[in-house]
Design a protein around this motif. Structure first.
Motif, mmCIF file in Angstrom:
data_model
loop_
_atom_site.group_PDB
_atom_site.id
_atom_site.type_symbol
_atom_site.label_atom_id
_atom_site.label_comp_id
_atom_site.label_asym_id
_atom_site.label_seq_id
_atom_site.Cartn_x
_atom_site.Cartn_y
_atom_site.Cartn_z
ATOM 1 N N VAL A 1 90.018 75.523 63.321
ATOM 2 C CA VAL A 1 89.269 76.271 62.317
ATOM 3 C C VAL A 1 89.349 77.751 62.678
ATOM 4 O O VAL A 1 88.915 78.154 63.752
ATOM 5 C CB VAL A 1 87.786 75.828 62.265
ATOM 6 N N SER A 2 89.908 78.531 61.772
ATOM 7 C CA SER A 2 89.999 79.977 61.968
ATOM 8 C C SER A 2 89.242 80.665 60.832
ATOM 9 O O SER A 2 89.497 80.380 59.657
ATOM 10 C CB SER A 2 91.468 80.413 61.958
ATOM 11 N N ILE A 3 88.310 81.542 61.199
ATOM 12 C CA ILE A 3 87.537 82.296 60.207
ATOM 13 C C ILE A 3 87.549 83.749 60.658
ATOM 14 O O ILE A 3 86.990 84.081 61.701
ATOM 15 C CB ILE A 3 86.091 81.780 60.103
ATOM 16 N N LYS A 4 88.215 84.586 59.860
ATOM 17 C CA LYS A 4 88.385 85.980 60.271
ATOM 18 C C LYS A 4 88.410 86.916 59.075
ATOM 19 O O LYS A 4 88.657 86.497 57.951
ATOM 20 C CB LYS A 4 89.693 86.152 61.047
ATOM 21 N N ILE A 5 88.199 88.174 59.385
ATOM 22 C CA ILE A 5 88.370 89.248 58.415
ATOM 23 C C ILE A 5 89.723 89.903 58.707
ATOM 24 O O ILE A 5 90.016 90.243 59.855
ATOM 25 C CB ILE A 5 87.250 90.309 58.542
ATOM 26 N N HIS A 6 90.552 90.014 57.693
ATOM 27 C CA HIS A 6 91.839 90.720 57.780
ATOM 28 C C HIS A 6 91.807 91.823 56.726
ATOM 29 O O HIS A 6 91.853 91.522 55.529
ATOM 30 C CB HIS A 6 93.020 89.787 57.489
ATOM 31 N N ASN A 7 91.715 93.064 57.173
ATOM 32 C CA ASN A 7 91.620 94.209 56.261
ATOM 33 C C ASN A 7 90.478 93.988 55.264
ATOM 34 O O ASN A 7 89.341 93.890 55.673
ATOM 35 C CB ASN A 7 92.955 94.482 55.577
ATOM 36 N N ASP A 8 90.773 93.865 53.983
ATOM 37 C CA ASP A 8 89.738 93.677 52.963
ATOM 38 C C ASP A 8 89.597 92.218 52.547
ATOM 39 O O ASP A 8 89.106 91.919 51.456
ATOM 40 C CB ASP A 8 90.053 94.526 51.725
ATOM 41 N N TYR A 9 90.032 91.293 53.408
ATOM 42 C CA TYR A 9 90.005 89.877 53.053
ATOM 43 C C TYR A 9 89.320 89.031 54.121
ATOM 44 O O TYR A 9 89.466 89.273 55.313
ATOM 45 C CB TYR A 9 91.436 89.363 52.825
ATOM 46 N N PHE A 10 88.572 88.043 53.642
ATOM 47 C CA PHE A 10 87.910 87.048 54.477
ATOM 48 C C PHE A 10 88.787 85.809 54.383
ATOM 49 O O PHE A 10 89.097 85.341 53.283
ATOM 50 C CB PHE A 10 86.511 86.786 53.920
ATOM 51 N N ARG A 11 89.211 85.288 55.528
ATOM 52 C CA ARG A 11 90.152 84.163 55.521
ATOM 53 C C ARG A 11 89.620 82.989 56.325
ATOM 54 O O ARG A 11 89.191 83.159 57.468
ATOM 55 C CB ARG A 11 91.491 84.610 56.095
ATOM 56 N N ILE A 12 89.692 81.824 55.715
ATOM 57 C CA ILE A 12 89.343 80.559 56.368
ATOM 58 C C ILE A 12 90.599 79.697 56.360
ATOM 59 O O ILE A 12 91.158 79.430 55.294
ATOM 60 C CB ILE A 12 88.230 79.804 55.607
ATOM 61 N N THR A 13 91.041 79.282 57.545
ATOM 62 C CA THR A 13 92.182 78.380 57.639
ATOM 63 C C THR A 13 91.756 77.190 58.498
ATOM 64 O O THR A 13 91.251 77.373 59.605
ATOM 65 C CB THR A 13 93.403 79.074 58.283
ATOM 66 N N VAL A 14 91.944 75.998 57.951
ATOM 67 C CA VAL A 14 91.591 74.778 58.681
ATOM 68 C C VAL A 14 92.805 73.859 58.676
ATOM 69 O O VAL A 14 93.415 73.617 57.632
ATOM 70 C CB VAL A 14 90.363 74.077 58.048
ATOM 71 N N LYS A 15 93.157 73.362 59.881
ATOM 72 C CA LYS A 15 94.318 72.484 60.042
ATOM 73 C C LYS A 15 93.869 71.185 60.707
ATOM 74 O O LYS A 15 93.237 71.211 61.750
ATOM 75 C CB LYS A 15 95.374 73.154 60.922
ATOM 76 N N ASN A 16 94.223 70.071 60.071
ATOM 77 C CA ASN A 16 93.921 68.769 60.668
ATOM 78 C C ASN A 16 95.140 67.865 60.568
ATOM 79 O O ASN A 16 95.990 68.038 59.702
ATOM 80 C CB ASN A 16 92.709 68.106 60.004
ATOM 81 N N SER A 17 95.231 66.911 61.500
ATOM 82 C CA SER A 17 96.350 65.972 61.498
ATOM 83 C C SER A 17 96.204 65.021 60.311
ATOM 84 O O SER A 17 95.096 64.760 59.844
ATOM 85 C CB SER A 17 96.393 65.187 62.807
#
Length: 164
Positions: free
Chosen positions: A87-103
């Motif tokens: 689970v990755s939750i971050k701010i990149h410049n003017d964007y809020f990004r959630i990335t979730v990876k599961n098998s």
């Protein structure tokens, strides 16, 4: 109020949520503590990479809906239990990004084309909710398969006025 009832339904089970996760944003911290508990109950784990400011220009109800839908689906569908869900939750410049990876079980067909629920309750509105919230924040939600991983990637614009 639905989110409050949802969280209370887990507290009613007398489960102890360990304060094992620290985050400057209280809403995200509380949600992730609950999700860590759900993962433990499902005999899997979450690998969290979260870097966010104390406040975000995103409504708390939207944060709850996004994170619980995305992570609950990952927990429910994580095929190899001893591979942590990333689970990755971050701010990149003017964007809020959630990335979730599961098998995933690569023997099942068409994760992407269908994205239908396998839940006996028959809900299946999670992806629609995720896409709708992303659209409201001039962003997008992408669902894809890479090898043996299912990836949910959501980007929201945090530029401009806040409704938080």
């Amino acid at each position: 109020m639905k989110q409050k009832k949802y969280i209370e339904s887990y507290s009613d089970t007398n489960l102890k949520v360990l304060n094992a996760f620290k985050c400057s944003n209280d809403t995200i911290r509380v949600i992730l503590e609950l999700e860590l508990t759900k993962a433990k109950i499902a005999n899997t784990s979450l690998d969290l990479d979260v870097i966010v400011p104390k406040t975000l220009p995103i409504r708390k109800t939207h944060l709850v809906s996004l994170l619980t839908n995305i992570i609950d689906n990952a927990i429910e569908n994580n095929f190899v239990k001893d591979i942590p869900i990333k689970v990755s939750i971050k701010i990149h410049n003017d964007y809020f990004r959630i990335t979730v990876k599961n098998s995933i079980d690569t023997n099942k067909s068409n994760y992407i084309k269908e994205l239908k629920t396998s839940k006996s309750r028959g809900h299946g509105y999670g992806t629609k909710i995720i896409k709708s919230i992303a659209k409201e924040y001039n962003g997008y939600a992408d669902f894809l398969v890479e090898g043996e991983l299912f990836i949910c990637d959501v980007i929201l614009s945090v530029k401009g006025d806040t409704n938080a």
